[in-house]
Write a protein that holds these residues in place. Structure first.
Motif, PDB file in Angstrom:
ATOM      1  N   LEU A 112     -20.529  14.057  12.086  1.00 44.79           N
ATOM      2  CA  LEU A 112     -19.808  15.315  11.891  1.00 44.79           C
ATOM      3  C   LEU A 112     -20.783  16.469  11.671  1.00 44.79           C
ATOM      4  CD1 LEU A 112     -17.075  16.762  11.597  1.00 44.79           C
ATOM      5  CD2 LEU A 112     -17.157  16.251   9.148  1.00 44.79           C
ATOM      6  N   HIS A 113     -21.825  16.243  10.887  1.00 39.09           N
ATOM      7  CA  HIS A 113     -22.854  17.274  10.692  1.00 39.09           C
ATOM      8  C   HIS A 113     -23.452  17.688  12.042  1.00 39.09           C
ATOM      9  CE1 HIS A 113     -22.909  15.710   6.509  1.00 39.09           C
ATOM     10  NE2 HIS A 113     -23.445  16.872   6.172  1.00 39.09           N
ATOM     11  N   VAL A 114     -23.784  16.680  12.849  1.00 32.50           N
ATOM     12  CA  VAL A 114     -24.415  16.945  14.145  1.00 32.50           C
ATOM     13  C   VAL A 114     -23.466  17.718  15.056  1.00 32.50           C
ATOM     14  CG1 VAL A 114     -25.393  15.880  16.222  1.00 32.50           C
ATOM     15  CG2 VAL A 114     -25.885  14.904  13.969  1.00 32.50           C
ATOM     16  N   ALA A 115     -22.209  17.323  15.071  1.00 31.94           N
ATOM     17  CA  ALA A 115     -21.223  18.003  15.911  1.00 31.94           C
ATOM     18  C   ALA A 115     -21.047  19.455  15.491  1.00 31.94           C
ATOM     19  CB  ALA A 115     -19.883  17.272  15.837  1.00 31.94           C
ATOM     20  N   VAL A 116     -21.014  19.683  14.193  1.00 28.53           N
ATOM     21  CA  VAL A 116     -20.830  21.045  13.680  1.00 28.53           C
ATOM     22  C   VAL A 116     -22.027  21.927  14.033  1.00 28.53           C
ATOM     23  CG1 VAL A 116     -20.744  22.407  11.557  1.00 28.53           C
ATOM     24  CG2 VAL A 116     -19.222  20.456  11.839  1.00 28.53           C
ATOM     25  N   LYS A 117     -23.224  21.357  13.992  1.00 27.24           N
ATOM     26  CA  LYS A 117     -24.416  22.137  14.356  1.00 27.24           C
ATOM     27  C   LYS A 117     -24.350  22.597  15.803  1.00 27.24           C
ATOM     28  CE  LYS A 117     -27.634  19.229  13.128  1.00 27.24           C
ATOM     29  NZ  LYS A 117     -28.999  18.681  12.881  1.00 27.24           N
ATOM     30  N   ARG A 118     -23.629  21.847  16.632  1.00 25.70           N
ATOM     31  CA  ARG A 118     -23.500  22.199  18.039  1.00 25.70           C
ATOM     32  C   ARG A 118     -22.273  23.067  18.308  1.00 25.70           C
ATOM     33  NH1 ARG A 118     -27.508  22.099  21.101  1.00 25.70           N
ATOM     34  NH2 ARG A 118     -26.175  21.741  22.915  1.00 25.70           N
ATOM     35  N   MET A 151     -20.811  24.164   5.457  1.00 27.50           N
ATOM     36  CA  MET A 151     -21.933  25.095   5.278  1.00 27.50           C
ATOM     37  C   MET A 151     -22.682  25.300   6.589  1.00 27.50           C
ATOM     38  SD  MET A 151     -23.554  23.746   1.693  1.00 27.50           S
ATOM     39  CE  MET A 151     -22.581  23.584   0.197  1.00 27.50           C
ATOM     40  N   LEU A 152     -22.890  24.209   7.319  1.00 24.59           N
ATOM     41  CA  LEU A 152     -23.592  24.304   8.602  1.00 24.59           C
ATOM     42  C   LEU A 152     -22.796  25.144   9.595  1.00 24.59           C
ATOM     43  CD1 LEU A 152     -24.821  20.607   9.013  1.00 24.59           C
ATOM     44  CD2 LEU A 152     -26.215  22.602   8.460  1.00 24.59           C
ATOM     45  N   ALA A 153     -21.480  24.976   9.569  1.00 22.11           N
ATOM     46  CA  ALA A 153     -20.626  25.757  10.472  1.00 22.11           C
ATOM     47  C   ALA A 153     -20.739  27.245  10.161  1.00 22.11           C
ATOM     48  CB  ALA A 153     -19.174  25.297  10.345  1.00 22.11           C
ATOM     49  N   CYS A 154     -20.731  27.570   8.880  1.00 22.54           N
ATOM     50  CA  CYS A 154     -20.853  28.981   8.480  1.00 22.54           C
ATOM     51  C   CYS A 154     -22.224  29.534   8.872  1.00 22.54           C
ATOM     52  CB  CYS A 154     -20.646  29.114   6.973  1.00 22.54           C
ATOM     53  SG  CYS A 154     -18.967  28.734   6.425  1.00 22.54           S
ATOM     54  N   GLY A 155     -23.260  28.738   8.665  1.00 21.78           N
ATOM     55  CA  GLY A 155     -24.610  29.171   9.008  1.00 21.78           C
ATOM     56  C   GLY A 155     -24.825  29.342  10.497  1.00 21.78           C
ATOM     57  N   ASN A 156     -24.033  28.643  11.292  1.00 21.92           N
ATOM     58  CA  ASN A 156     -24.164  28.730  12.746  1.00 21.92           C
ATOM     59  C   ASN A 156     -23.863  30.123  13.285  1.00 21.92           C
ATOM     60  OD1 ASN A 156     -25.125  26.324  13.680  1.00 21.92           O
ATOM     61  ND2 ASN A 156     -23.137  25.431  14.121  1.00 21.92           N
ATOM     62  N   TYR A 172     -17.815  31.670  21.738  1.00 22.00           N
ATOM     63  CA  TYR A 172     -18.524  30.857  20.760  1.00 22.00           C
ATOM     64  C   TYR A 172     -18.096  31.221  19.337  1.00 22.00           C
ATOM     65  CZ  TYR A 172     -21.726  29.066  24.329  1.00 22.00           C
ATOM     66  OH  TYR A 172     -22.267  28.434  25.420  1.00 22.00           O
ATOM     67  N   THR A 173     -17.917  32.521  19.100  1.00 20.12           N
ATOM     68  CA  THR A 173     -17.474  32.963  17.780  1.00 20.12           C
ATOM     69  C   THR A 173     -16.090  32.410  17.475  1.00 20.12           C
ATOM     70  OG1 THR A 173     -18.777  35.007  17.906  1.00 20.12           O
ATOM     71  CG2 THR A 173     -16.939  34.975  16.350  1.00 20.12           C
ATOM     72  N   ASP A 174     -15.200  32.483  18.451  1.00 18.95           N
ATOM     73  CA  ASP A 174     -13.846  31.951  18.266  1.00 18.95           C
ATOM     74  C   ASP A 174     -13.888  30.450  17.973  1.00 18.95           C
ATOM     75  OD1 ASP A 174     -12.851  34.461  18.743  1.00 18.95           O
ATOM     76  OD2 ASP A 174     -12.277  34.056  20.828  1.00 18.95           O
ATOM     77  N   SER A 175     -14.767  29.741  18.694  1.00 19.13           N
ATOM     78  CA  SER A 175     -14.891  28.296  18.490  1.00 19.13           C
ATOM     79  C   SER A 175     -15.407  27.983  17.089  1.00 19.13           C
ATOM     80  CB  SER A 175     -15.838  27.699  19.540  1.00 19.13           C
ATOM     81  OG  SER A 175     -16.015  26.313  19.332  1.00 19.13           O
ATOM     82  N   LEU A 176     -16.375  28.777  16.634  1.00 17.97           N
ATOM     83  CA  LEU A 176     -16.925  28.558  15.295  1.00 17.97           C
ATOM     84  C   LEU A 176     -15.896  28.835  14.207  1.00 17.97           C
ATOM     85  CD1 LEU A 176     -20.615  29.822  15.040  1.00 17.97           C
ATOM     86  CD2 LEU A 176     -19.685  27.616  14.357  1.00 17.97           C
ATOM     87  N   VAL A 177     -15.163  29.911  14.356  1.00 16.60           N
ATOM     88  CA  VAL A 177     -14.132  30.243  13.366  1.00 16.60           C
ATOM     89  C   VAL A 177     -13.069  29.149  13.335  1.00 16.60           C
ATOM     90  CG1 VAL A 177     -12.277  31.857  12.775  1.00 16.60           C
ATOM     91  CG2 VAL A 177     -14.514  32.732  13.468  1.00 16.60           C
ATOM     92  N   ALA A 178     -12.717  28.634  14.511  1.00 16.87           N
ATOM     93  CA  ALA A 178     -11.739  27.543  14.580  1.00 16.87           C
ATOM     94  C   ALA A 178     -12.285  26.294  13.893  1.00 16.87           C
ATOM     95  CB  ALA A 178     -11.395  27.236  16.035  1.00 16.87           C
ATOM     96  N   THR A 179     -13.575  26.032  14.076  1.00 16.05           N
ATOM     97  CA  THR A 179     -14.212  24.880  13.427  1.00 16.05           C
ATOM     98  C   THR A 179     -14.215  25.049  11.911  1.00 16.05           C
ATOM     99  OG1 THR A 179     -15.626  24.377  15.328  1.00 16.05           O
ATOM    100  CG2 THR A 179     -16.393  23.621  13.177  1.00 16.05           C
ATOM    101  N   ILE A 180     -14.542  26.249  11.459  1.00 16.85           N
ATOM    102  CA  ILE A 180     -14.533  26.540  10.020  1.00 16.85           C
ATOM    103  C   ILE A 180     -13.131  26.326   9.448  1.00 16.85           C
ATOM    104  CG2 ILE A 180     -14.712  28.425   8.328  1.00 16.85           C
ATOM    105  CD1 ILE A 180     -17.061  29.503  10.055  1.00 16.85           C
ATOM    106  N   ARG A 181     -12.132  26.763  10.189  1.00 20.02           N
ATOM    107  CA  ARG A 181     -10.741  26.599   9.743  1.00 20.02           C
ATOM    108  C   ARG A 181     -10.383  25.115   9.621  1.00 20.02           C
ATOM    109  NH1 ARG A 181      -6.066  29.475   9.554  1.00 20.02           N
ATOM    110  NH2 ARG A 181      -7.176  31.333  10.244  1.00 20.02           N
TER     111      ARG A 181
END
Length: 241
Positions: A112-118, A151-156, A172-181
């Motif tokens: 999960l950490h690895v996936a979030v970093k990507r 935390m990694l998702a936010c830092g991304n 990418y921003t939309d994807s990150l926000v969705a991941t954070i959610r």
């Protein structure tokens, strides 16, 4: 009468031959894996897994000698997350190797950490959900630096802002926000966990410039978690009186 010396020598030779054969097989499998991953040949990867049959779980775990092109301790689930495998492939691998979502690599990171970093460059929120469905506890697990997946998702977000991907920045921003959610709502407790520097996911989000919608969500969930913790504490103290 059995010639024990001959028997011992014969058995030893067969044992060495068998061990050598297994090692050769592992090297070939490792090379095939690397080829499939580097070329994103997901169909060939599935065929390889099918050919391994019941031994797939042991051959592709973090305890195996397989080379996934990642740090030591990685398994096949770490690998497909690192190589941005499509969600269909992720789900298939999770069916074959369901227990590997809890394994940690040499950085103490789960898949999960690895996936979030990507997540800032390709990993979809659907992949995050699939991993969480297999092992929800990973959302609150901390790596070597005390970082949770949230935390990694936010830092991304900083990677997106300082990258040259101007055309794709919005998606990418939309994807990150969705991941954070997804992470915040799946494991609210992760929001109040602190890293080795005493910072929470909310502080990482503030520093990284997470969009307002994501930041407000984190604030709201953090407030709810702390409020419930305070209520539980007050209730316990009242019962003790």
């Amino acid at each position: 009468m059995i010639d024990t010396a001959t028997f011992t020598c014969s058995f030893g030779a067969d044992s060495k031959k068998s061990k050598s054969s297994v090692q050769t097989e592992d090297v070939l499998i490792s090379e095939d894996l690397q080829r499939c991953l580097s070329k994103a040949d997901w169909g060939a990867l599935i065929d390889l897994l099918d050919s391994l049959g019941d031994s797939a779980d042991s051959k592709l775990s973090s305890d195996s000698a397989m080379n996934f092109g990642l740090c030591t301790g990685s398994n096949i689930v770490h690998a497909i997350c690192a190589y941005d495998a499509p969600i269909e492939i992720v789900r298939t691998i999770l069916e074959v190797c369901p227990g590997m979502t809890s394994e940690r690599d040499c950085f103490d990171q789960t898949p999960l950490h690895v996936a979030v970093k990507r997540a800032s460059v390709g990993t979809s929120p659907a992949c995050i959900r699939a991993l969480l469905s297999q092992y929800p506890a990973a959302a609150c697990m901390q790596d070597r630096n005390g970082m949770t997946p949230l935390m990694l998702a936010c830092g991304n977000m900083r990677r997106v802002e300082f990258s040259g991907w101007s055309r794709q920045r919005s998606s990418y921003t939309d994807s990150l926000v969705a991941t954070i959610r997804v992470l915040a709502l799946s494991a609210p407790r992760a929001i109040v966990i602190e890293d080795e520097n005493g910072r929470t996911a909310v502080e990482h989000a503030l520093f990284s410039g997470v969009p307002e919608s994501g930041f407000l969500l984190l604030q709201r969930v953090s407030r709810d978690v702390r409020s419930k913790a305070w209520q539980n504490k007050a209730g316990n103290e009242a019962r003790l009186e």
